[in-house]
Design an enzyme around this catalytic site. Structure first.
Site, PDB file in Angstrom:
ATOM      1  N   PHE A 167     -48.095  37.847 -72.254  1.00  0.00           N
ATOM      2  CA  PHE A 167     -48.672  36.519 -72.486  1.00  0.00           C
ATOM      3  C   PHE A 167     -48.840  35.864 -71.125  1.00  0.00           C
ATOM      4  O   PHE A 167     -48.090  36.167 -70.192  1.00  0.00           O
ATOM      5  CB  PHE A 167     -47.739  35.659 -73.349  1.00  0.00           C
ATOM      6  CG  PHE A 167     -48.051  35.724 -74.823  1.00  0.00           C
ATOM      7  CD1 PHE A 167     -47.833  36.896 -75.531  1.00  0.00           C
ATOM      8  CD2 PHE A 167     -48.567  34.623 -75.495  1.00  0.00           C
ATOM      9  CE1 PHE A 167     -48.130  36.975 -76.885  1.00  0.00           C
ATOM     10  CE2 PHE A 167     -48.865  34.685 -76.847  1.00  0.00           C
ATOM     11  CZ  PHE A 167     -48.646  35.858 -77.544  1.00  0.00           C
TER      12      PHE A 167
ATOM     13  N   ILE B 111     -39.472  41.511 -66.326  1.00  0.00           N
ATOM     14  CA  ILE B 111     -39.150  42.326 -67.511  1.00  0.00           C
ATOM     15  C   ILE B 111     -40.384  43.117 -67.954  1.00  0.00           C
ATOM     16  O   ILE B 111     -40.342  44.343 -68.093  1.00  0.00           O
ATOM     17  CB  ILE B 111     -38.651  41.424 -68.676  1.00  0.00           C
ATOM     18  CG1 ILE B 111     -37.467  40.582 -68.200  1.00  0.00           C
ATOM     19  CG2 ILE B 111     -38.275  42.273 -69.890  1.00  0.00           C
ATOM     20  CD1 ILE B 111     -37.065  39.462 -69.139  1.00  0.00           C
TER      21      ILE B 111
ATOM     22  N   LYS C  10     -18.746  21.770 -61.685  1.00  0.00           N
ATOM     23  CA  LYS C  10     -19.850  20.798 -61.710  1.00  0.00           C
ATOM     24  C   LYS C  10     -20.027  20.221 -60.300  1.00  0.00           C
ATOM     25  O   LYS C  10     -19.067  19.704 -59.718  1.00  0.00           O
ATOM     26  CB  LYS C  10     -19.522  19.690 -62.718  1.00  0.00           C
ATOM     27  CG  LYS C  10     -20.609  18.653 -62.851  1.00  0.00           C
ATOM     28  CD  LYS C  10     -20.303  17.705 -63.991  1.00  0.00           C
ATOM     29  CE  LYS C  10     -21.278  16.560 -64.027  1.00  0.00           C
ATOM     30  NZ  LYS C  10     -20.821  15.342 -63.414  1.00  0.00           N
TER      31      LYS C  10
ATOM     32  N   LYS D 195     -49.834  43.356 -63.993  1.00  0.00           N
ATOM     33  CA  LYS D 195     -48.659  43.796 -64.765  1.00  0.00           C
ATOM     34  C   LYS D 195     -48.903  45.150 -65.437  1.00  0.00           C
ATOM     35  O   LYS D 195     -48.014  45.683 -66.094  1.00  0.00           O
ATOM     36  CB  LYS D 195     -48.312  42.753 -65.821  1.00  0.00           C
ATOM     37  CG  LYS D 195     -47.948  41.387 -65.246  1.00  0.00           C
ATOM     38  CD  LYS D 195     -46.548  40.949 -65.598  1.00  0.00           C
ATOM     39  CE  LYS D 195     -46.244  39.588 -65.001  1.00  0.00           C
ATOM     40  NZ  LYS D 195     -44.837  39.221 -65.134  1.00  0.00           N
TER      41      LYS D 195
ATOM     42  N   PRO E 286     -35.752  39.606 -62.096  1.00  0.00           N
ATOM     43  CA  PRO E 286     -36.485  40.855 -62.374  1.00  0.00           C
ATOM     44  C   PRO E 286     -37.665  40.558 -63.300  1.00  0.00           C
ATOM     45  O   PRO E 286     -37.593  39.671 -64.139  1.00  0.00           O
ATOM     46  CB  PRO E 286     -35.437  41.736 -63.077  1.00  0.00           C
ATOM     47  CG  PRO E 286     -34.366  40.810 -63.541  1.00  0.00           C
ATOM     48  CD  PRO E 286     -34.394  39.612 -62.644  1.00  0.00           C
TER      49      PRO E 286
ATOM     50  N   ASN F  39     -37.317  25.665 -69.070  1.00  0.00           N
ATOM     51  CA  ASN F  39     -38.697  25.198 -69.263  1.00  0.00           C
ATOM     52  C   ASN F  39     -38.854  24.758 -70.708  1.00  0.00           C
ATOM     53  O   ASN F  39     -37.905  24.852 -71.491  1.00  0.00           O
ATOM     54  CB  ASN F  39     -39.709  26.286 -68.864  1.00  0.00           C
ATOM     55  CG  ASN F  39     -39.541  27.533 -69.709  1.00  0.00           C
ATOM     56  OD1 ASN F  39     -39.802  27.525 -70.905  1.00  0.00           O
ATOM     57  ND2 ASN F  39     -39.075  28.617 -69.083  1.00  0.00           N
TER      58      ASN F  39
ATOM     59  N   LYS G 172     -53.664  38.793 -64.123  1.00  0.00           N
ATOM     60  CA  LYS G 172     -52.256  39.049 -64.473  1.00  0.00           C
ATOM     61  C   LYS G 172     -52.129  40.343 -65.282  1.00  0.00           C
ATOM     62  O   LYS G 172     -51.208  41.122 -65.106  1.00  0.00           O
ATOM     63  CB  LYS G 172     -51.704  37.858 -65.277  1.00  0.00           C
ATOM     64  CG  LYS G 172     -50.201  37.764 -65.279  1.00  0.00           C
ATOM     65  CD  LYS G 172     -49.717  36.454 -65.869  1.00  0.00           C
ATOM     66  CE  LYS G 172     -49.538  35.358 -64.857  1.00  0.00           C
ATOM     67  NZ  LYS G 172     -49.026  34.112 -65.401  1.00  0.00           N
TER      68      LYS G 172
HETATM   69  O1  PMT Z   1     -42.406  28.976 -77.012  1.00  0.00           O
HETATM   70  P1  PMT Z   1     -43.602  28.078 -77.323  1.00  0.00           P
HETATM   71  O2  PMT Z   1     -43.277  26.627 -77.168  1.00  0.00           O
HETATM   72  O3  PMT Z   1     -44.217  28.416 -78.650  1.00  0.00           O
HETATM   73  O4  PMT Z   1     -44.707  28.376 -76.221  1.00  0.00           O
HETATM   74  C1  PMT Z   1     -45.315  29.638 -76.163  1.00  0.00           C
HETATM   75  C2  PMT Z   1     -45.582  30.081 -74.700  1.00  0.00           C
HETATM   76  C3  PMT Z   1     -46.510  29.093 -74.032  1.00  0.00           C
HETATM   77  C4  PMT Z   1     -44.258  30.178 -73.924  1.00  0.00           C
HETATM   78  C5  PMT Z   1     -46.247  31.509 -74.806  1.00  0.00           C
HETATM   79  O5  PMT Z   1     -47.409  31.426 -75.579  1.00  0.00           O
HETATM   80  C6  PMT Z   1     -46.583  32.063 -73.443  1.00  0.00           C
HETATM   81  O6  PMT Z   1     -47.647  31.841 -72.908  1.00  0.00           O
HETATM   82  N1  PMT Z   1     -45.632  32.834 -72.829  1.00  0.00           N
HETATM   83  C7  PMT Z   1     -45.779  33.370 -71.468  1.00  0.00           C
HETATM   84  C8  PMT Z   1     -45.481  32.270 -70.482  1.00  0.00           C
HETATM   85  C9  PMT Z   1     -45.897  32.616 -69.050  1.00  0.00           C
HETATM   86  O7  PMT Z   1     -46.614  31.953 -68.433  1.00  0.00           O
HETATM   87  O8  PMT Z   1     -45.475  33.683 -68.605  1.00  0.00           O
HETATM   88  P2  PMT Z   1     -45.740  34.211 -67.065  1.00  0.00           P
HETATM   89  O9  PMT Z   1     -47.122  33.995 -66.646  1.00  0.00           O
HETATM   90  O10 PMT Z   1     -44.656  33.647 -66.230  1.00  0.00           O
HETATM   91  O11 PMT Z   1     -45.505  35.702 -67.311  1.00  0.00           O
HETATM   92  C10 PMT Z   1     -46.486  36.628 -67.767  1.00  0.00           C
HETATM   93  C11 PMT Z   1     -45.831  37.639 -68.662  1.00  0.00           C
HETATM   94  O12 PMT Z   1     -44.750  38.292 -67.987  1.00  0.00           O
HETATM   95  C12 PMT Z   1     -45.235  37.067 -69.926  1.00  0.00           C
HETATM   96  O13 PMT Z   1     -45.465  37.992 -70.954  1.00  0.00           O
HETATM   97  C13 PMT Z   1     -43.747  36.949 -69.608  1.00  0.00           C
HETATM   98  O14 PMT Z   1     -42.938  37.066 -70.791  1.00  0.00           O
HETATM   99  C14 PMT Z   1     -43.532  38.119 -68.658  1.00  0.00           C
HETATM  100  N2  PMT Z   1     -42.469  37.908 -67.658  1.00  0.00           N
HETATM  101  C15 PMT Z   1     -42.560  36.933 -66.725  1.00  0.00           C
HETATM  102  C16 PMT Z   1     -41.599  36.795 -65.758  1.00  0.00           C
HETATM  103  C17 PMT Z   1     -40.497  37.691 -65.760  1.00  0.00           C
HETATM  104  N3  PMT Z   1     -39.538  37.583 -64.860  1.00  0.00           N
HETATM  105  N4  PMT Z   1     -40.427  38.653 -66.688  1.00  0.00           N
HETATM  106  C18 PMT Z   1     -41.397  38.781 -67.633  1.00  0.00           C
HETATM  107  O15 PMT Z   1     -41.327  39.663 -68.486  1.00  0.00           O
END
Ligand code: PMT
Length: 396
Positions: A323, A307, A289, A341, A305, A210, A337
């Site tokens: 985030f 995290i 490939k 979480k 998973p 991404n 969310k």
């Molecule tokens: O890196 P930049 O270009 O500066 O951009 C910053 C950002 C937009 C990436 C950042 O500000 C941000 O929003 N990060 C979270 C992105 C997101 O949408 O995450 P999510 O909604 O998929 O997940 C929610 C939370 O769970 C996040 O804290 C994520 O780190 C965590 N997560 C998600 C999926 C997973 N399998 N494990 C996780 O820990």
């Protein structure tokens, strides 16, 4: 925008080829809104002229202890009063030795001794001079005296040798100066941060990724470090340089990020998940490939998973911060969310403004409600987030 705005910085130059970097440092400091006064030793004037430093700082440069321009003839007292910080860059081996002994036989060493503010020194010297027991003894003394030693770095040296003793780059010194003005809100705490994207391989050369740049996560790690925390940054693939003074673990896939976090989380007081972790990965990563065919192909995915979810539901979980990047219904989705979480704090941002950008805008959700952090550079938001975390952390 940094906390350097409005600060009075006295920049001292002792003799060293790295003096040219002090010119760039002056430019960075003045651009950030600092009032810069420059003092140069006689040796420094052999490497770069006071005219250059005057033009860049916009102030007359001082080189003489007996300066008739200063009304009471006490330049060392006049100049060191009212300063927020004295920064000596470059600090030569000779100058560090003087500082360690409290010698004061020129303007710069005298005003360092007469100071009432913090003192930072960026050593610059040949690797043998750096490694000499006398220099190391002096550094130990200086640190014990509360003087911040910035660097040095290892690399190519002006003498043609390669090793330790190279002065930090101007931007790195600028960052350290900015950091020294931060309140130590997380002193003694251990903070684990994830940042950047993950890369989920499809075959040996392709994968699902991404557009996360890592900027937000790196800013959060830096802000936590500046607040006095011991920081570990688990980073997906980014083009960013590792911030100084913290541990960086490089990973690629979500599973690797999960493993790296789980191996360290038991020691963390705070976990901040800024990474944009892929929710799914290809069921099978081909060991070669993939060849182009003629028809459609299907990619089968399996969930990665979670995290943050796993860390937050551990026994003795650290204080967890998530985030959320959403493209619509930001507030409702983010609040949901946070509850799903089970994290006490979640920072919500609009995906279309946050990914890859230098600035961002956050809404923090916690048990008390919502708190808006208006659009600002990511480091400014990261500092506000760290201050918010420090307020919410359970008091021991
Ligand atoms: O890196 P930049 O270009 O500066 O951009 C910053 C950002 C937009 C990436 C950042 O500000 C941000 O929003 N990060 C979270 C992105 C997101 O949408 O995450 P999510 O909604 O998929 O997940 C929610 C939370 O769970 C996040 O804290 C994520 O780190 C965590 N997560 C998600 C999926 C997973 N399998 N494990 C996780 O820990």
């Amino acid at each position: 925008m940094t906390d350097i705005q409005g600060k009075r910085i006295l920049l001292g130059l002792s003799g060293g080829i790295a003096a040219y970097k002090a010119a760039e440092l002056t430019r960075l400091l003045t651009q950030a809104g600092a009032e810069v006064r420059v003092v140069m030793t006689e040796a420094a004037c052999r490497f770069i002229t006071p005219v250059t430093m005057q033009a860049l700082s916009g102030n007359p440069v001082h080189t003489d202890l007996w300066d008739a321009r200063v009304s009471n003839n006490m330049a060392h007292i006049e100049l060191s009063r009212g300063c927020d910080a004295i920064v000596v860059a470059p600090a030569s081996a000779d100058f560090l030795a003087k500082l360690a002994l409290g010698l004061c036989d020129d303007l710069l060493s005298t005003l360092c001794l007469a100071r009432e503010c913090r003192l930072l020194a960026a050593p610059a010297m040949n690797l043998q001079m750096w490694g000499n027991p006398a220099t190391q003894r002096n550094l130990k003394q200086l640190r014990a005296d509360g003087i911040a030693i910035l660097g040095p770095a290892s690399g190519d040296q002006a003498c043609g040798e390669v090793g330790m003793g190279r002065m930090l780059e101007a931007e790195e010194i600028f960052e350290e100066i900015d950091a020294c003005f931060q309140p130590r809100l997380l002193a003694g705490k251990r903070v684990l941060v994830t940042a950047g994207p993950t890369f989920e391989p499809i075959d040996t050369v392709r994968g699902i990724a991404n557009t996360s740049s890592g900027k937000m996560g790196y800013a959060v790690a830096r802000a936590a470090r500046d607040a006095g925390a011991a920081v570990t940054l688990v980073s997906g693939p980014t083009a960013l340089a590792a911030p100084r003074g913290l541990e960086r673990i490089d990973v690629s896939s979500a599973q690797q990020m999960y493993d790296a976090v789980m191996a360290r989380v038991a020691k963390a007081d705070v976990f901040i998940g800024v990474a944009a972790v892929a929710d799914y990965r290809p069921t099978e990563a081909k060991g070669h490939k993939l060849k182009k065919g003629t028809g459609e192909i299907t990619l089968q995915l399996r969930p990665n998973p979670d995290i943050l979810g796993t860390v937050a539901t551990r026994r003795n979980a650290p204080f967890c911060v998530g985030f959320a990047a959403e493209t619509e219904n930001l507030e409702a989705n983010a609040d949901a969310k946070r509850r799903r979480k089970k994290v006490p704090l979640l920072a919500a941002n609009l995906a279309q403004h946050a990914f890859g950008a230098d600035d961002n805008q956050l809404i923090l959700f916690d048990d008390q409600g919502r708190h808006e952090l208006p659009r600002a550079p990511k480091i400014v938001l990261a500092r506000a987030l760290i201050a918010h975390i420090a307020k919410l952390l359970p008091k021991k």
